[in-house]
Structure formats: C-alpha cells, structure tokens
Design a protein around this motif. Structure first.
Motif, PDB file in Angstrom:
ATOM      1  N   GLN A 285       0.817 -10.798  10.805  1.00  0.00           N
ATOM      2  CA  GLN A 285       0.518  -9.465  11.311  1.00  0.00           C
ATOM      3  C   GLN A 285       1.783  -8.586  11.359  1.00  0.00           C
ATOM      4  OE1 GLN A 285      -2.616  -9.764  14.200  1.00  0.00           O
ATOM      5  NE2 GLN A 285      -2.130  -7.781  15.103  1.00  0.00           N
ATOM      6  N   GLN A 286       2.563  -8.665  10.296  1.00  0.00           N
ATOM      7  CA  GLN A 286       3.796  -7.887  10.174  1.00  0.00           C
ATOM      8  C   GLN A 286       3.681  -6.934   8.991  1.00  0.00           C
ATOM      9  OE1 GLN A 286       6.650  -8.375  12.318  1.00  0.00           O
ATOM     10  NE2 GLN A 286       5.188  -9.602  13.481  1.00  0.00           N
ATOM     11  N   VAL A 287       4.365  -5.814   9.092  1.00  0.00           N
ATOM     12  CA  VAL A 287       4.407  -4.840   8.003  1.00  0.00           C
ATOM     13  C   VAL A 287       5.809  -4.249   7.958  1.00  0.00           C
ATOM     14  CG1 VAL A 287       3.526  -2.983   9.491  1.00  0.00           C
ATOM     15  CG2 VAL A 287       3.347  -2.753   7.024  1.00  0.00           C
ATOM     16  N   VAL A 288       6.303  -4.006   6.759  1.00  0.00           N
ATOM     17  CA  VAL A 288       7.581  -3.323   6.587  1.00  0.00           C
ATOM     18  C   VAL A 288       7.305  -2.008   5.872  1.00  0.00           C
ATOM     19  CG1 VAL A 288       9.885  -3.388   5.562  1.00  0.00           C
ATOM     20  CG2 VAL A 288       8.872  -5.479   6.496  1.00  0.00           C
ATOM     21  N   SER A 289       7.704  -0.908   6.486  1.00  0.00           N
ATOM     22  CA  SER A 289       7.551   0.411   5.882  1.00  0.00           C
ATOM     23  C   SER A 289       8.790   0.725   5.055  1.00  0.00           C
ATOM     24  CB  SER A 289       7.360   1.481   6.958  1.00  0.00           C
ATOM     25  OG  SER A 289       6.115   1.322   7.601  1.00  0.00           O
TER      26      SER A 289
ATOM     27  N   VAL B 280       0.852  -1.185   0.000  1.00  0.00           N
ATOM     28  CA  VAL B 280       0.000   0.000   0.000  1.00  0.00           C
ATOM     29  C   VAL B 280       0.889   1.236   0.000  1.00  0.00           C
ATOM     30  CG1 VAL B 280      -1.653   1.379   1.315  1.00  0.00           C
ATOM     31  CG2 VAL B 280      -1.924  -1.094   1.206  1.00  0.00           C
ATOM     32  N   VAL B 281       0.693   2.127  -0.955  1.00  0.00           N
ATOM     33  CA  VAL B 281       1.374   3.424  -0.948  1.00  0.00           C
ATOM     34  C   VAL B 281       0.587   4.354  -0.032  1.00  0.00           C
ATOM     35  CG1 VAL B 281       2.099   5.412  -2.305  1.00  0.00           C
ATOM     36  CG2 VAL B 281       2.281   3.105  -3.276  1.00  0.00           C
ATOM     37  N   TRP B 282       1.206   4.794   1.043  1.00  0.00           N
ATOM     38  CA  TRP B 282       0.485   5.629   2.002  1.00  0.00           C
ATOM     39  C   TRP B 282       0.898   7.102   1.943  1.00  0.00           C
ATOM     40  CZ3 TRP B 282       3.831   7.638   5.687  1.00  0.00           C
ATOM     41  CH2 TRP B 282       5.026   6.931   5.911  1.00  0.00           C
TER      42      TRP B 282
ATOM     43  N   TYR C 177       9.577  12.039  -2.411  1.00  0.00           N
ATOM     44  CA  TYR C 177       9.357  11.022  -1.384  1.00  0.00           C
ATOM     45  C   TYR C 177       8.190  10.108  -1.749  1.00  0.00           C
ATOM     46  CZ  TYR C 177       8.173   8.719   2.971  1.00  0.00           C
ATOM     47  OH  TYR C 177       7.894   7.777   3.906  1.00  0.00           O
ATOM     48  N   ILE C 178       8.374   8.813  -1.532  1.00  0.00           N
ATOM     49  CA  ILE C 178       7.307   7.830  -1.615  1.00  0.00           C
ATOM     50  C   ILE C 178       7.411   6.923  -0.399  1.00  0.00           C
ATOM     51  CG2 ILE C 178       6.371   5.842  -2.870  1.00  0.00           C
ATOM     52  CD1 ILE C 178       7.366   7.087  -5.444  1.00  0.00           C
ATOM     53  N   GLY C 179       6.289   6.722   0.274  1.00  0.00           N
ATOM     54  CA  GLY C 179       6.241   5.798   1.393  1.00  0.00           C
ATOM     55  C   GLY C 179       5.241   4.695   1.105  1.00  0.00           C
ATOM     56  N   LEU C 180       5.677   3.456   1.257  1.00  0.00           N
ATOM     57  CA  LEU C 180       4.757   2.341   1.051  1.00  0.00           C
ATOM     58  C   LEU C 180       5.002   1.265   2.099  1.00  0.00           C
ATOM     59  CD1 LEU C 180       6.140  -0.396  -0.442  1.00  0.00           C
ATOM     60  CD2 LEU C 180       6.348   1.229  -2.306  1.00  0.00           C
ATOM     61  N   ASP C 181       3.941   0.520   2.398  1.00  0.00           N
ATOM     62  CA  ASP C 181       4.008  -0.571   3.349  1.00  0.00           C
ATOM     63  C   ASP C 181       3.757  -1.894   2.646  1.00  0.00           C
ATOM     64  OD1 ASP C 181       4.431   1.111   5.519  1.00  0.00           O
ATOM     65  OD2 ASP C 181       2.303   1.223   6.050  1.00  0.00           O
ATOM     66  N   THR C 182       4.526  -2.910   2.996  1.00  0.00           N
ATOM     67  CA  THR C 182       4.273  -4.266   2.516  1.00  0.00           C
ATOM     68  C   THR C 182       3.793  -5.102   3.705  1.00  0.00           C
ATOM     69  OG1 THR C 182       6.624  -4.822   2.822  1.00  0.00           O
ATOM     70  CG2 THR C 182       5.914  -4.159   0.616  1.00  0.00           C
ATOM     71  N   TYR C 183       2.690  -5.808   3.505  1.00  0.00           N
ATOM     72  CA  TYR C 183       2.021  -6.516   4.586  1.00  0.00           C
ATOM     73  C   TYR C 183       2.216  -8.027   4.499  1.00  0.00           C
ATOM     74  CZ  TYR C 183      -0.562  -2.341   6.064  1.00  0.00           C
ATOM     75  OH  TYR C 183      -0.910  -1.100   6.541  1.00  0.00           O
ATOM     76  N   ASP C 184       2.428  -8.631   5.647  1.00  0.00           N
ATOM     77  CA  ASP C 184       2.352 -10.076   5.827  1.00  0.00           C
ATOM     78  C   ASP C 184       1.159 -10.302   6.750  1.00  0.00           C
ATOM     79  OD1 ASP C 184       2.528 -12.705   6.606  1.00  0.00           O
ATOM     80  OD2 ASP C 184       4.617 -12.624   7.230  1.00  0.00           O
ATOM     81  N   VAL C 185      -0.029 -10.489   6.154  1.00  0.00           N
ATOM     82  CA  VAL C 185      -1.248 -10.528   6.952  1.00  0.00           C
ATOM     83  C   VAL C 185      -1.347 -11.796   7.790  1.00  0.00           C
ATOM     84  CG1 VAL C 185      -2.503  -8.988   5.408  1.00  0.00           C
ATOM     85  CG2 VAL C 185      -2.569 -11.452   5.001  1.00  0.00           C
TER      86      VAL C 185
END
Length: 245
Positions: A177-181, A158-160, A166-174
């Motif tokens: 319950q982990q996320v890497v920004s 998800v690009v937040w 600048y670009i900030g995005l999160d990758t999820y391991d649902v």
C-alpha cells in the motif's frame, strides 16, 4: 512516521508556484472559506502547516491558527510571512507532537496524511488530532483517492497529469500500500528535473476506520472544498470527522 523533510507539507504531490495549482485562488479560497466556517469562531490547528499556504489567509480572517511542522526550512519560510505571535508553530511530527491549548478544529490538507508511511503512524495522527480537540471538535482531511483502477495487469505506474513542461506519475506497490509520486519538470532543452515523494495511500473506508479508532464519527464527505458530491469517479475528497459533543 515522519513527513517528507525535503519538501514537506506544501507539496505532497506536486511542485507549485504562487498563483498556480494549489496556490491558485480558485483552489485556495474555497478551502480557506470552508475551514473558516467549520472553525465557528474557535481556535484551529493545522497539522503539517508548511509555509502557511492555508494558515496565513485564515489568520488574515481573524481565525486564531497554530501549527505543527516537521521541516525547519518550511517554518523559516513561514516566518517571512508572519511572526510567531500571529501563528505559533511547534517543530515536530504531526503524529506525536503536541501544541498547548485546545481547539475547535484540526485540519490536514493536500494529501499530507499520506506522508506518514505506516498505518500505525496514520492512526496515531488521528489520535493526536483528537487529543487537541474540544468535545464536538472536528478533524478535516483533504486526500486523493488511489487510482488503482487505472492499473492494468502487470502495470505499476499511472500518469495522473501531463501538460506542457510537466509530467506527474505514480508508481504503486499494491502489496504494501505504498506509492511514489514522480514529478518531471522540463523546458526546451534535453534535461529534465525530477522530484520524488513517497506516500502510503489510504482508501476512504480505511480512513473512516482510523477515525473510529480515535473516537471520531464521519460527519461529511465531499469531492472538493466547494461541496461537490463524492462519487465513485471522484479523484479526491474532503472528509470531516467529529468527536462526540
């Protein structure tokens, strides 16, 4: 159960510079004002105090502040602003480290509880906060709301935030319950700078259960430090937990 030693508490989700972002007056001043009100003249303790973004202006309001910080580099930067007598800091993990004395308020801002990468570590953080508080004391947490509704089937990122340079995005391991920004900074050239930070995301209801396990009751929840209502569309929240009086 450790914080991100590379960057520490001051940037749980973004790079930043004084005067912008989380250091901007319109962001910082409401947080300091609200925390000063909740302290009610008592001593306060900041978990993951970092370089003192919040603690220093609180101390300037004559609020007695102490802290816990995992990163020696962060403490060294804090010491360029105030001395140990003004803001004493214990080096250690906010889930387990202890500070002498008791406090009327413990606070943990800017998503930093998510730097503890296990549920057990996050529950331990609540219990550590409770162990430092007087009866009736409060634990304040500022935290973002996971944006899983933006994930379409098969999508993991998800690009937040997206703006010039600048670009900030999160990758999820649902599943876990982990996320890497991921934080991409770039200029006019062809090269970009990337910084990544891992987190364990927490739903508000799960956070409330963690509070109950540590003996807290949820006193209030707002969408920001100014007291805006928390709704299903809110991207973050400021939650205040209180021990029985």
């Amino acid at each position: 159960m450790q914080q991100d030693e590379i960057w520490g508490a001051e940037a749980a989700r973004t790079y930043d510079t004084p005067g912008t972002g989380m250091f901007a007056p319109e962001v910082l001043e409401p947080a300091v004002e609200r925390l000063a009100q909740l302290a009610k003249g008592g001593r306060v303790l900041e978990f993951a105090i970092g370089t003192g973004r919040v603690a220093v202006p609180l101390a300037q309001r004559n609020v007695p502040v102490a802290g816990i910080e995992y990163s020696p580099a962060m403490i060294a930067e804090l010491r360029t602003k105030v001395d140990e007598a003004t803001i004493p800091v214990v080096l250690g993990d906010m889930a387990t480290a202890t500070v002498p004395g008791t406090y009327s308020l413990v606070y943990l801002v800017y998503n930093t509880i998510s730097n503890l990468l296990t549920q057990a570590g996050q529950v331990a953080c609540f219990r550590n906060a409770a162990s430092h508080l007087l009866p009736g004391g409060r634990f304040v947490i500022e935290l973002w709301v996971p944006e899983l509704r933006k994930l379409t089937p098969g999508q993991q990122a998800v690009v937040w935030q997206s703006e010039a340079g600048y670009i900030g995005l999160d990758t999820y391991d649902v599943l876990n319950q982990q996320v890497v920004s991921h934080h991409f900074h770039f200029g006019e050239g062809q090269k970009a700078e990337l910084f990544r930070s891992p987190h364990r995301y927490i739903w508000p209801a799960e956070l409330d259960l963690m509070g109950q396990l540590a003996g807290f009751e949820l006193e209030s929840r707002h969408a920001d430090w100014n007291g805006a209502p928390f709704t299903a569309e809110s991207r973050s929240h400021v939650s205040v937990y209180r021990l029985p009086g």
